[in-house]
Design an enzyme around this catalytic site. Sequence first.
Site, PDB file in Angstrom:
ATOM      1  N   GLN A  71       0.836  -1.218   0.000  1.00  0.00           N
ATOM      2  CA  GLN A  71       0.000   0.000   0.000  1.00  0.00           C
ATOM      3  C   GLN A  71       0.866   1.262   0.000  1.00  0.00           C
ATOM      4  OE1 GLN A  71      -3.129   0.680  -0.482  1.00  0.00           O
ATOM      5  NE2 GLN A  71      -3.684  -1.457  -0.751  1.00  0.00           N
ATOM      6  N   SER A  72       2.007   1.214  -0.656  1.00  0.00           N
ATOM      7  CA  SER A  72       2.911   2.363  -0.675  1.00  0.00           C
ATOM      8  C   SER A  72       2.282   3.581  -1.360  1.00  0.00           C
ATOM      9  CB  SER A  72       4.192   1.970  -1.418  1.00  0.00           C
ATOM     10  OG  SER A  72       4.950   3.122  -1.737  1.00  0.00           O
ATOM     11  N   ASN A  73       2.235   4.686  -0.633  1.00  0.00           N
ATOM     12  CA  ASN A  73       1.784   5.948  -1.242  1.00  0.00           C
ATOM     13  C   ASN A  73       2.809   6.450  -2.246  1.00  0.00           C
ATOM     14  OD1 ASN A  73      -0.630   6.405   0.431  1.00  0.00           O
ATOM     15  ND2 ASN A  73       0.850   6.560   2.100  1.00  0.00           N
TER      16      ASN A  73
END
Length: 332
Positions: A74-76
Amino acid sequence: MIKWPARIELAQLPTPITKLERFSQRFKDTTIWIKRDELTGTEVSGNKIRKLEYCIAEAQNQSCDTLITCGGIQSNHCRATAVLGARLGMKVHLILRGEKPDVLEGNLLMDYLCGAEVSYLSQAQWSGHEDLASELQARCVSQGKKAFFIPVGASDEVGLWGYIKASEELNQDFLDLKMEPEYIVTATGSGGTQAGLIVGTELLGMRSQVVAFNVSDDAAYFEKKIRGDVMLWKQRYNQEFDESKMKIKTVEGYLGAGYGVAGPEIFDGIAELARIEGIFLDPVYTGKAFHGMVAELEKGDAGALSGAKNVVFIHTGGLFGVFPQQQNFRLA
Ligand SMILES: *Cc1c(COP(=O)(O)O)cnc(C)c1O
């Protein structure tokens, strides 16, 4: 005078700065302000675009047509890179830590929608992610392409410029508001936002102290990481800067069970701020840092934010990371 390197203007800047009128009422002497870096864009919401403005400029200077970067599922940061790649007509290859989930949601959904190519590495294989990146770069060369590698969170001596530039913007905000906060508070994960703010406030002679709340690793890690990146930055850009003056203040104690894992108090805090102010924090970064900031303010003079009349919290984004964890909210 600061000698700036090449930058591509991609973010919606300047971002607003707003006072938390109602939330601040619980403190006798302190007003909390939010620097709204979740408003740097809709799809590219958050802090990473400020760093990527410099990293992608560097990639284009080196005639690269492909971006390779890495991070959590879920890396921004990976999502911001995927979106910007699509916008600029550059191919993006992401290396994500973990197994491919059954449901593509949140940031990961956006990665796929933007056409990023995704490779997954298990936690056990993760230490080899930079080797995989080098392999992918070599593969690009054999296809007549050229790939630029951006490390986790764009936190290196190039991305460092993003929050040096943001410090200039904050300096102007404080002049406009005729207010000089005692503290600038941020979440820290890969260290680049914290590092840029520390260098920027020092270069500009700002009196506000940067205080970071770690959402991974520990204070010793950020001390080392930031000093290392600042040394590389000085060398690469031939900057005069006295790093012995840097005060790297990382407040531990609010990480909880680990990176990306938040307890019920964090979800309650996110819901409370949404209800009182209509501002959304996230469970991985800003929710934990905000919770830590409030807890330290409640300690008064014994806390890490003693004597705070005005505190500016950098809202570094993360909204899309809320949805994959929606089952954790305790809603009646
Ligand atoms: C990456 C990130 C951070 C941390 O910034 P670093 O520069 O990596 O330390 C904070 N908040 C959000 C929402 C992020 O995506």
